[in-house]
Each structure stands twice: as C-alpha cells, then as structure tokens.
Scaffold this motif. Structure first.
Motif, PDB file in Angstrom:
ATOM      1  N   PHE A  59      22.534  96.027 -39.696  1.00  0.00           N
ATOM      2  CA  PHE A  59      21.519  95.079 -40.136  1.00  0.00           C
ATOM      3  C   PHE A  59      21.503  94.929 -41.656  1.00  0.00           C
ATOM      4  CE2 PHE A  59      18.660  96.022 -36.200  1.00  0.00           C
ATOM      5  CZ  PHE A  59      19.620  95.435 -35.394  1.00  0.00           C
ATOM      6  N   GLN A  60      21.728  96.045 -42.382  1.00  0.00           N
ATOM      7  CA  GLN A  60      21.692  95.984 -43.831  1.00  0.00           C
ATOM      8  C   GLN A  60      22.795  95.097 -44.380  1.00  0.00           C
ATOM      9  OE1 GLN A  60      19.210  97.396 -45.766  1.00  0.00           O
ATOM     10  NE2 GLN A  60      20.135  96.002 -47.258  1.00  0.00           N
ATOM     11  N   HIS A  61      23.939  95.133 -43.729  1.00  0.00           N
ATOM     12  CA  HIS A  61      25.045  94.255 -44.139  1.00  0.00           C
ATOM     13  C   HIS A  61      24.647  92.792 -43.984  1.00  0.00           C
ATOM     14  CE1 HIS A  61      29.077  92.651 -44.681  1.00  0.00           C
ATOM     15  NE2 HIS A  61      28.921  91.992 -43.541  1.00  0.00           N
ATOM     16  N   HIS A  62      23.975  92.484 -42.871  1.00  0.00           N
ATOM     17  CA  HIS A  62      23.524  91.113 -42.628  1.00  0.00           C
ATOM     18  C   HIS A  62      22.488  90.694 -43.665  1.00  0.00           C
ATOM     19  CE1 HIS A  62      22.213  87.535 -40.406  1.00  0.00           C
ATOM     20  NE2 HIS A  62      20.972  87.955 -40.598  1.00  0.00           N
ATOM     21  N   ILE A  63      21.539  91.605 -43.957  1.00  0.00           N
ATOM     22  CA  ILE A  63      20.495  91.307 -44.945  1.00  0.00           C
ATOM     23  C   ILE A  63      21.107  91.082 -46.320  1.00  0.00           C
ATOM     24  CG2 ILE A  63      18.514  92.280 -46.178  1.00  0.00           C
ATOM     25  CD1 ILE A  63      17.766  93.695 -43.527  1.00  0.00           C
ATOM     26  N   ASN A  64      22.051  91.949 -46.709  1.00  0.00           N
ATOM     27  CA  ASN A  64      22.704  91.812 -48.017  1.00  0.00           C
ATOM     28  C   ASN A  64      23.468  90.496 -48.125  1.00  0.00           C
ATOM     29  OD1 ASN A  64      21.735  94.285 -48.805  1.00  0.00           O
ATOM     30  ND2 ASN A  64      23.617  95.401 -48.302  1.00  0.00           N
ATOM     31  N   ALA A  65      24.161  90.134 -47.033  1.00  0.00           N
ATOM     32  CA  ALA A  65      24.950  88.895 -47.032  1.00  0.00           C
ATOM     33  C   ALA A  65      24.035  87.685 -47.191  1.00  0.00           C
ATOM     34  CB  ALA A  65      25.765  88.792 -45.745  1.00  0.00           C
ATOM     35  N   GLU A  66      22.890  87.709 -46.508  1.00  0.00           N
ATOM     36  CA  GLU A  66      21.956  86.580 -46.611  1.00  0.00           C
ATOM     37  C   GLU A  66      21.338  86.503 -47.997  1.00  0.00           C
ATOM     38  OE1 GLU A  66      17.899  84.872 -44.519  1.00  0.00           O
ATOM     39  OE2 GLU A  66      19.552  85.656 -43.321  1.00  0.00           O
ATOM     40  N   GLN A  67      21.004  87.645 -48.579  1.00  0.00           N
ATOM     41  CA  GLN A  67      20.450  87.649 -49.933  1.00  0.00           C
ATOM     42  C   GLN A  67      21.459  87.111 -50.944  1.00  0.00           C
ATOM     43  OE1 GLN A  67      19.275  91.765 -50.344  1.00  0.00           O
ATOM     44  NE2 GLN A  67      17.189  91.377 -49.607  1.00  0.00           N
ATOM     45  N   ASP A  68      22.720  87.472 -50.768  1.00  0.00           N
ATOM     46  CA  ASP A  68      23.770  86.972 -51.665  1.00  0.00           C
ATOM     47  C   ASP A  68      23.926  85.465 -51.539  1.00  0.00           C
ATOM     48  OD1 ASP A  68      24.233  89.534 -52.535  1.00  0.00           O
ATOM     49  OD2 ASP A  68      25.986  89.866 -51.250  1.00  0.00           O
ATOM     50  N   LEU A  69      23.856  84.976 -50.296  1.00  0.00           N
ATOM     51  CA  LEU A  69      23.982  83.534 -50.073  1.00  0.00           C
ATOM     52  C   LEU A  69      22.808  82.784 -50.692  1.00  0.00           C
ATOM     53  CD1 LEU A  69      25.308  81.063 -48.855  1.00  0.00           C
ATOM     54  CD2 LEU A  69      24.199  81.608 -46.665  1.00  0.00           C
ATOM     55  N   ARG A  70      21.615  83.304 -50.514  1.00  0.00           N
ATOM     56  CA  ARG A  70      20.439  82.647 -51.094  1.00  0.00           C
ATOM     57  C   ARG A  70      20.509  82.643 -52.619  1.00  0.00           C
ATOM     58  NH1 ARG A  70      16.370  81.133 -47.779  1.00  0.00           N
ATOM     59  NH2 ARG A  70      16.394  81.922 -45.635  1.00  0.00           N
ATOM     60  N   GLU A  71      21.029  83.693 -53.204  1.00  0.00           N
ATOM     61  CA  GLU A  71      21.178  83.737 -54.656  1.00  0.00           C
ATOM     62  C   GLU A  71      22.186  82.689 -55.122  1.00  0.00           C
ATOM     63  OE1 GLU A  71      20.448  84.711 -58.517  1.00  0.00           O
ATOM     64  OE2 GLU A  71      19.344  85.332 -56.714  1.00  0.00           O
ATOM     65  N   GLU A  72      23.259  82.521 -54.366  1.00  0.00           N
ATOM     66  CA  GLU A  72      24.251  81.504 -54.705  1.00  0.00           C
ATOM     67  C   GLU A  72      23.651  80.106 -54.577  1.00  0.00           C
ATOM     68  OE1 GLU A  72      28.950  80.439 -53.671  1.00  0.00           O
ATOM     69  OE2 GLU A  72      27.872  81.992 -52.535  1.00  0.00           O
ATOM     70  N   ILE A  73      22.856  79.899 -53.548  1.00  0.00           N
ATOM     71  CA  ILE A  73      22.177  78.611 -53.372  1.00  0.00           C
ATOM     72  C   ILE A  73      21.244  78.340 -54.544  1.00  0.00           C
ATOM     73  CG2 ILE A  73      20.500  77.332 -51.978  1.00  0.00           C
ATOM     74  CD1 ILE A  73      21.650  78.742 -49.507  1.00  0.00           C
ATOM     75  N   ARG A  74      20.485  79.356 -54.941  1.00  0.00           N
ATOM     76  CA  ARG A  74      19.558  79.186 -56.071  1.00  0.00           C
ATOM     77  C   ARG A  74      20.298  78.817 -57.355  1.00  0.00           C
ATOM     78  NH1 ARG A  74      16.360  83.287 -53.331  1.00  0.00           N
ATOM     79  NH2 ARG A  74      17.684  84.938 -54.174  1.00  0.00           N
ATOM     80  N   ASN A  75      21.445  79.421 -57.578  1.00  0.00           N
ATOM     81  CA  ASN A  75      22.225  79.110 -58.778  1.00  0.00           C
ATOM     82  C   ASN A  75      22.726  77.671 -58.767  1.00  0.00           C
ATOM     83  OD1 ASN A  75      21.922  81.669 -59.899  1.00  0.00           O
ATOM     84  ND2 ASN A  75      23.748  82.474 -58.891  1.00  0.00           N
ATOM     85  N   ILE A  76      23.161  77.207 -57.591  1.00  0.00           N
ATOM     86  CA  ILE A  76      23.616  75.817 -57.479  1.00  0.00           C
ATOM     87  C   ILE A  76      22.442  74.868 -57.692  1.00  0.00           C
ATOM     88  CG2 ILE A  76      24.538  74.078 -55.892  1.00  0.00           C
ATOM     89  CD1 ILE A  76      26.262  76.263 -54.652  1.00  0.00           C
ATOM     90  N   MET A  77      21.284  75.221 -57.132  1.00  0.00           N
ATOM     91  CA  MET A  77      20.117  74.358 -57.286  1.00  0.00           C
ATOM     92  C   MET A  77      19.673  74.271 -58.743  1.00  0.00           C
ATOM     93  SD  MET A  77      19.731  72.975 -54.469  1.00  0.00           S
ATOM     94  CE  MET A  77      18.407  71.967 -55.146  1.00  0.00           C
ATOM     95  N   LYS A  78      19.861  75.320 -59.505  1.00  0.00           N
ATOM     96  CA  LYS A  78      19.559  75.260 -60.937  1.00  0.00           C
ATOM     97  C   LYS A  78      20.443  74.211 -61.613  1.00  0.00           C
ATOM     98  CE  LYS A  78      17.969  80.049 -61.488  1.00  0.00           C
ATOM     99  NZ  LYS A  78      18.282  81.377 -62.078  1.00  0.00           N
ATOM    100  N   ASP A  79      21.704  74.144 -61.185  1.00  0.00           N
ATOM    101  CA  ASP A  79      22.619  73.155 -61.752  1.00  0.00           C
ATOM    102  C   ASP A  79      22.255  71.736 -61.325  1.00  0.00           C
ATOM    103  OD1 ASP A  79      24.056  75.184 -62.965  1.00  0.00           O
ATOM    104  OD2 ASP A  79      25.528  75.352 -61.349  1.00  0.00           O
ATOM    105  N   ILE A  80      21.641  71.599 -60.167  1.00  0.00           N
ATOM    106  CA  ILE A  80      21.203  70.278 -59.694  1.00  0.00           C
ATOM    107  C   ILE A  80      19.901  69.873 -60.384  1.00  0.00           C
ATOM    108  CG2 ILE A  80      20.283  69.035 -57.684  1.00  0.00           C
ATOM    109  CD1 ILE A  80      22.314  70.526 -55.957  1.00  0.00           C
TER     110      ILE A  80
END
Length: 238
Positions: free
Chosen positions: A15-36
């Motif tokens: 489960f921790q691997h899944h949680i970490n992967a989702e947190q990483d994806l959300r952080e990447e999304i947030r960074n892209i949204m900053k550029d938008i």
C-alpha cells in the motif's frame, strides 16, 4: 506457518508504494499546473485593458497577445495529458478544474471581444488545448462555469464602457447576456455549484439592464433606441 503479524505486514506493505506513487503523480500535476497558471494570470492582466481603455485597437492587441499566451497553456495540457493514467480523469481533476473554468471564461471573453458572439464548447476546448486528448477533455460543467463568469465580467465592462463614453456597448452587452441567460434557462441544472453560480446570473442581467435604462432616460442611447420600461426588479426563477 506465517504469523498473523506477518500476514498483516504482507497485506499492507504494497500500500505504501501505491500511496507514494500517487503522491509523486499529484506533485507532478501541481508543477505542470503552475506552468499553466502563469500564462493564465498574464492573459487576465492583458484583458483588463477593456476596463481602462476604450480604444478598439488596444483591445484587439490585447486579444492577440492573449491568444499567443494560450500557446503556453496548450503546451501545459499536452504535458498533463501524458501523465494522467487511463480512466483517472475524475480522480485528479480537482487540480485543474478551477483553472480550466477560468481559461474557458478567458477564451469566451476573447471570442466575444473579437467577434461578438458566444464561444462553442468545441472551440473553447481547442483554444485552451483540451481537444483531441487521450486522457483529458473539457468537462461540460467547466465550460458552463466559464460562460457564467463571462456574464459577470461583461456586466462590469458595460458599466466601465459608459465611463469612457461608449453608450452603444452596454446595449450590445445587454442583448448578449439576455440571450445567454435564456440559454441557461433551457437547462435543468442539478449540480449544486453550477446551480448556485447560475442563480447569480440574474443579478448580472439586472445590473446591465439598469445601465441601459439609465442611458435610455438620459437620451444617450445611439440611434434613438430608448427603453420604454424600467429594468426588471428581479429575474423569473427557472
């Protein structure tokens, strides 16, 4: 034989691997949204010229610069589309819902200023860069929210146009927003946020009607197009 503690550990460890992967994806999304959101803010700044300058040429320049800035927005959504997992649009769209509504509003405002008519959903998707995507799409609610924000901005535009001596603009805006209001009344809105925002549209309509009526009783409407009745005190509930 495995102990109960080992069994629980084996169940929960992945489960921790899944949680970490989702947190990483959300952080990447947030960074892209900053550029938008950076060009989004610049577009808003460009289009504020309508409230300060009545010169049509300057408004045209602002619209052109805004269209150029939308290229950065489209590039951002191209990047975003590549990282959203298949079928997970609504899992993550809280990150881009509000910016998308703002972008739809800005695209609608540009089209109105340039052409004087209402932007279609497909055209809005093309301008902001959500057309033809594999994992992204322009949600209907976001498009409609953008149109409601447009009405509010145009009510402000109508008031400021009078300040700069353009007495025809409020009349044009009044007709446009009245038609937009009539269109929304064809919808049986159930969504709470959209319904609440639509309820505020009647105040935008009333505000613009009051501007036109004031011009009318002062004899300032062009072409003798004078109002014979006062603006409605309220808008009929849909």
């Amino acid at each position: 034989m495995e102990t109960s503690n080992t069994i629980v550990t084996n169940i929960f460890k992945p489960f921790q691997h899944h949680i970490n992967a989702e947190q990483d994806l959300r952080e990447e999304i947030r960074n892209i949204m900053k550029d938008i959101e950076k060009p989004l803010r610049e577009i808003i700044t460009q289009l504020q010229v309508i409230h300060h300058k009545e010169n049509c040429e300057q408004i045209g320049v602002a619209c052109q610069k805004s269209r150029e800035l939308f290229e950065e927005v489209r590039n951002g959504f191209d990047r975003l589309d590549k990282i959203i997992p298949e079928g997970q649009y609504y899992r993550y769209n809280d990150h881009w819902r509000y910016p998308t509504q703002r972008l739809c509003f800005l695209a609608a405002l540009i089209v109105y200023l340039e052409k004087g008519f209402l932007i279609e959903k497909d055209t809005a998707a093309q301008i902001i860069g959500m057309d033809g995507k594999e994992h992204l799409h322009l949600d209907l609610e976001d498009y409609l929210m953008g149109l409601l924000n447009l009405a509010t901005e145009l009510s402000r535009f109508a008031v400021n146009s009078v300040t700069y001596g353009n007495y025809n603009r409020p009349l044009e805006i009044s007709k446009f927003v009245a038609e937009l209001n009539a269109g929304f009344r064809l919808l049986n809105l159930k969504n709470d946020s959209l319904r609440k925002r639509f309820d505020a549209l009647k105040y935008d309509v009333k505000k613009i009607e009051e501007v036109v009526y004031d011009l009318s009783i002062r004899g300032l409407l062009p072409g003798g197009d004078q109002a014979s009745t006062e603006p409605t005190s309220d808008t009929q509930d849909s």
